[in-house]
Motif scaffolding. Sequence first.
Motif, short mmCIF file in Angstrom:
data_model
loop_
_atom_site.label_atom_id
_atom_site.label_comp_id
_atom_site.label_asym_id
_atom_site.label_seq_id
_atom_site.Cartn_x
_atom_site.Cartn_y
_atom_site.Cartn_z
N ALA A 81 -4.30 6.87 -5.09
CA ALA A 81 -3.11 7.85 -5.16
C ALA A 81 -2.62 8.14 -6.48
O ALA A 81 -2.22 9.43 -6.73
CB ALA A 81 -1.81 7.35 -4.33
N TYR A 104 -5.26 -2.48 -3.36
CA TYR A 104 -5.06 -2.09 -1.81
C TYR A 104 -3.89 -3.00 -1.63
O TYR A 104 -3.85 -3.97 -1.77
CB TYR A 104 -6.07 -1.86 -1.00
N ARG A 105 -3.26 -2.61 -0.42
CA ARG A 105 -2.08 -3.32 0.18
C ARG A 105 -2.62 -3.80 1.76
O ARG A 105 -3.25 -3.24 2.48
CB ARG A 105 -0.90 -2.34 0.42
N GLU A 107 -2.03 -5.01 4.85
CA GLU A 107 -0.99 -4.39 5.82
C GLU A 107 -0.38 -5.45 6.36
O GLU A 107 0.65 -5.43 7.19
CB GLU A 107 -1.83 -3.41 6.67
N MET A 134 4.03 6.64 -5.27
CA MET A 134 5.09 5.84 -4.49
C MET A 134 5.30 4.60 -4.97
O MET A 134 4.39 3.57 -4.97
CB MET A 134 4.53 5.71 -2.88
N GLN A 192 7.24 -1.16 8.15
CA GLN A 192 5.66 -1.09 7.90
C GLN A 192 5.47 -0.98 6.08
O GLN A 192 4.33 -1.14 5.55
CB GLN A 192 4.80 0.04 8.41
N TYR A 194 6.80 1.50 4.40
CA TYR A 194 6.83 3.00 3.91
C TYR A 194 8.38 3.48 3.51
O TYR A 194 9.04 3.06 4.18
CB TYR A 194 6.21 3.74 5.00
N GLY A 200 5.31 10.03 3.96
CA GLY A 200 4.06 9.69 4.50
C GLY A 200 3.28 8.88 3.23
O GLY A 200 3.93 8.56 2.38
N ASP A 201 1.93 8.82 3.72
CA ASP A 201 1.20 8.03 2.97
C ASP A 201 0.68 9.17 2.07
O ASP A 201 -0.12 10.19 2.36
CB ASP A 201 -0.06 7.54 3.49
N ASP A 204 -3.33 9.74 1.89
CA ASP A 204 -3.75 10.40 3.04
C ASP A 204 -3.39 12.04 2.91
O ASP A 204 -4.03 12.98 3.46
CB ASP A 204 -2.98 9.91 4.07
N ARG A 205 -2.09 12.39 2.42
CA ARG A 205 -1.48 13.55 2.36
C ARG A 205 -2.56 14.33 1.42
O ARG A 205 -2.56 15.41 1.46
CB ARG A 205 -0.13 13.71 1.87
N LYS A 210 -6.86 9.55 7.04
CA LYS A 210 -5.90 8.97 8.02
C LYS A 210 -6.12 7.50 7.66
O LYS A 210 -7.28 7.14 7.71
CB LYS A 210 -5.97 9.56 9.27
#
Length: 210
Positions: A81, A104-105, A107, A134, A192, A194, A200-201, A204-205, A210
Amino acid sequence: MSDHLTIVDHPLVQHKLTLMRDMRTPSAQFRQLLREISLFLTYEATRDLPLTTKIIETPMTEMEAPTLKGKKLALVSILRAGNGMLDGVLDCIPSARVGFVGLYRDEATLTPVQYYSKLPQGMDGRAALVVDPMLATGNSSAAAIDLVKQSGCRDIRFVCLLAAPEGVARMRQAHPDVRIFTGALDTKLNEQGYIVPGLGDAGDRMFGTK
């Protein structure tokens, strides 16, 4: 606002951020807005860069004129991102050197997993802007800054679009010397991890995934 956290509350930043939060905003517009806001955030994050002077010739006369002091800046994007912010930052600082940290996270645990790191040479003499839209849990950002510090860099500023209180607290605990510049400090993280209300993510946006 504090020495550790700067919220860039410029009206254009806030207006563009509202457009980005809207779930109906398409990916192409989202990317363009992120680029535009990144330029404003960079302006604030670099406000106190040290200057020196050099002699130049204008069309009218010789003068002693201000110029940035030291090595060229380093930009460090936290993949993926963070790449959405690079163009805006480079619009403002086109000569900057660019590095990348891939995280990367997980999850399940919300902890960062590193898969890539490539930083410019000579980081010990550069100021660095670490960018990621973010600042949520703060774990990935803190891990990325660990890597930047390991390269010898000591003048580090973190630039993000949105921050959560939990992420700001994590960064203050892990890296109290790193200032944060953001467009907004949101309410909280959800279960989660966020940001709420958030947008949002961001990846992805930006990329329509997705």
